[in-house]
Scaffold this motif. Structure first.
Motif, mmCIF file in Angstrom:
data_model
loop_
_atom_site.group_PDB
_atom_site.id
_atom_site.type_symbol
_atom_site.label_atom_id
_atom_site.label_comp_id
_atom_site.label_asym_id
_atom_site.label_seq_id
_atom_site.Cartn_x
_atom_site.Cartn_y
_atom_site.Cartn_z
ATOM 1 N N LYS A 1 -38.210 -49.968 -50.615
ATOM 2 C CA LYS A 1 -37.214 -50.087 -51.523
ATOM 3 C C LYS A 1 -37.515 -50.712 -52.867
ATOM 4 O O LYS A 1 -38.702 -51.350 -53.159
ATOM 5 C CB LYS A 1 -36.383 -51.157 -50.945
ATOM 6 C CG LYS A 1 -35.567 -50.792 -49.598
ATOM 7 C CD LYS A 1 -34.597 -49.574 -49.616
ATOM 8 C CE LYS A 1 -33.946 -49.593 -48.421
ATOM 9 N NZ LYS A 1 -34.748 -48.549 -47.460
ATOM 10 N N GLY B 1 -36.718 -53.087 -55.644
ATOM 11 C CA GLY B 1 -35.861 -54.256 -55.964
ATOM 12 C C GLY B 1 -36.195 -54.842 -57.534
ATOM 13 O O GLY B 1 -34.990 -54.685 -57.980
ATOM 14 N N CYS B 2 -37.353 -55.126 -57.673
ATOM 15 C CA CYS B 2 -37.492 -55.809 -59.213
ATOM 16 C C CYS B 2 -38.458 -54.789 -60.124
ATOM 17 O O CYS B 2 -38.235 -54.689 -61.267
ATOM 18 C CB CYS B 2 -38.428 -56.921 -59.039
ATOM 19 S SG CYS B 2 -39.930 -56.650 -58.277
ATOM 20 N N GLY B 3 -39.095 -54.209 -59.432
ATOM 21 C CA GLY B 3 -40.237 -53.068 -60.343
ATOM 22 C C GLY B 3 -41.351 -53.961 -60.884
ATOM 23 O O GLY B 3 -41.652 -53.234 -61.714
ATOM 24 N N GLU C 1 -43.313 -56.303 -59.256
ATOM 25 C CA GLU C 1 -44.221 -56.970 -58.200
ATOM 26 C C GLU C 1 -43.959 -58.618 -58.074
ATOM 27 O O GLU C 1 -44.607 -59.289 -57.820
ATOM 28 C CB GLU C 1 -45.718 -56.858 -58.646
ATOM 29 C CG GLU C 1 -46.211 -55.467 -58.678
ATOM 30 C CD GLU C 1 -47.785 -55.093 -59.016
ATOM 31 O OE1 GLU C 1 -48.354 -56.171 -58.795
ATOM 32 O OE2 GLU C 1 -48.025 -53.700 -58.428
ATOM 33 N N GLN C 2 -42.492 -58.553 -57.953
ATOM 34 C CA GLN C 2 -41.994 -59.867 -57.761
ATOM 35 C C GLN C 2 -41.112 -60.134 -56.569
ATOM 36 O O GLN C 2 -40.812 -61.308 -56.248
ATOM 37 C CB GLN C 2 -41.166 -60.517 -58.975
ATOM 38 C CG GLN C 2 -41.832 -60.218 -60.532
ATOM 39 C CD GLN C 2 -43.058 -61.469 -60.442
ATOM 40 O OE1 GLN C 2 -42.500 -62.608 -60.212
ATOM 41 N NE2 GLN C 2 -44.077 -61.048 -60.841
ATOM 42 N N CYS C 3 -40.738 -59.154 -55.862
ATOM 43 C CA CYS C 3 -39.969 -59.126 -54.739
ATOM 44 C C CYS C 3 -40.467 -59.020 -53.280
ATOM 45 O O CYS C 3 -39.833 -59.167 -52.376
ATOM 46 C CB CYS C 3 -38.544 -58.703 -54.816
ATOM 47 S SG CYS C 3 -38.493 -56.841 -54.853
ATOM 48 N N GLY C 4 -41.291 -57.892 -53.469
ATOM 49 C CA GLY C 4 -41.830 -57.423 -52.119
ATOM 50 C C GLY C 4 -41.040 -56.099 -51.394
ATOM 51 O O GLY C 4 -41.580 -55.891 -50.409
ATOM 52 N N CYS D 1 -40.723 -53.333 -52.166
ATOM 53 C CA CYS D 1 -41.382 -51.873 -51.991
ATOM 54 C C CYS D 1 -42.977 -51.792 -51.463
ATOM 55 O O CYS D 1 -43.700 -51.062 -51.463
ATOM 56 C CB CYS D 1 -41.756 -51.582 -53.466
ATOM 57 S SG CYS D 1 -43.051 -52.835 -54.224
ATOM 58 N N LEU E 1 -47.813 -53.525 -52.989
ATOM 59 C CA LEU E 1 -46.579 -53.504 -53.618
ATOM 60 C C LEU E 1 -46.813 -52.232 -54.419
ATOM 61 O O LEU E 1 -47.743 -51.868 -55.163
ATOM 62 C CB LEU E 1 -46.354 -54.523 -54.587
ATOM 63 C CG LEU E 1 -46.292 -55.950 -53.845
ATOM 64 C CD1 LEU E 1 -45.905 -57.201 -54.872
ATOM 65 C CD2 LEU E 1 -45.292 -55.836 -52.775
ATOM 66 N N CYS F 1 -44.378 -50.544 -56.535
ATOM 67 C CA CYS F 1 -43.571 -50.188 -57.582
ATOM 68 C C CYS F 1 -44.044 -50.208 -58.882
ATOM 69 O O CYS F 1 -43.573 -49.441 -59.816
ATOM 70 C CB CYS F 1 -42.523 -51.353 -57.736
ATOM 71 S SG CYS F 1 -43.014 -53.062 -57.868
HETATM 72 S S1 FES Z 1 -39.851 -53.668 -56.172
HETATM 73 FE FE1 FES Z 1 -39.840 -55.761 -56.294
HETATM 74 S S2 FES Z 1 -41.986 -56.072 -55.689
HETATM 75 FE FE2 FES Z 1 -41.889 -53.872 -55.974
#
Ligand code: FES
Ligand code: FES
Length: 154
Positions: free
Chosen positions: A35, A37-39, A41-44, A46, A56, A58
């Protein structure tokens, strides 16, 4: 560009190798489990596996993964029974909205494949970059412990 994804070599000759891997997986290969999420590398959300390690997808260009063995959440139990961790997530109802779950399952499968009985510190390290805005992580950790017991035959 060719990428190996879920055990197959995929032809991506029309795709800009500078495109982040996440968008190649989702838009060119139709693998929408990872998925956005943040693009950053802060949320995991992807996360996918690269040579057995969670990465990650994204931000890193897809071309950087040429020659590597990628596995997405779709490849964890492709055409077979669910992984013990996936069964444990179901048994513990370890999700709320589910958006973070593919990334977290991928990260924990990578952990279990190299460390069948991980310590709390190792679990914390594996999940350090994974956010669950629904607060379902306690259930996910119960699911992980259930899977560890099952994999150990207990
Ligand atoms: S989209 Fe959030 S870490 Fe990649
Ligand atoms: S279950 Fe909703 S973000 Fe984790």
């Amino acid at each position: 560009m060719r990428l190996r994804v879920n055990g197959e070599s995929r032809d991506l000759s029309g795709v800009d190798p500078g495109t982040p891997l996440l968008w190649v997986l989702r838009e060119s290969l139709g693998l929408t489990g990872a998925k956005y999420g943040c693009g950053l590398e802060q949320c995991g959300a992807c996360a996918v596996l690269c040579d057995g390690r969670a990465v990650l997808s994204c931000s890193t260009p897809a071309g950087a993964f040429a020659g590597r063995e990628l596995r997405t959440i779709e490849g964890i139990a492709a055409d077979g029974p669910l992984h013990a961790l996936q069964r444990a997530f179901v048994a513990e109802q370890a999700a709320q909205c589910g958006y973070c779950v593919p990334g977290i399952v991928v990260a924990l499968v990578a952990l279990l494949e190299r460390t069948p009985a991980p310590s709390d510190a190792e679990v914390g390290e594996a999940l350090a970059k994974h956010l669950c805005r629904c607060g379902a992580q306690p259930r996910m950790l119960r699911a992980l412990r259930r899977a560890v017991r099952e994999l150990a035959g207990r």
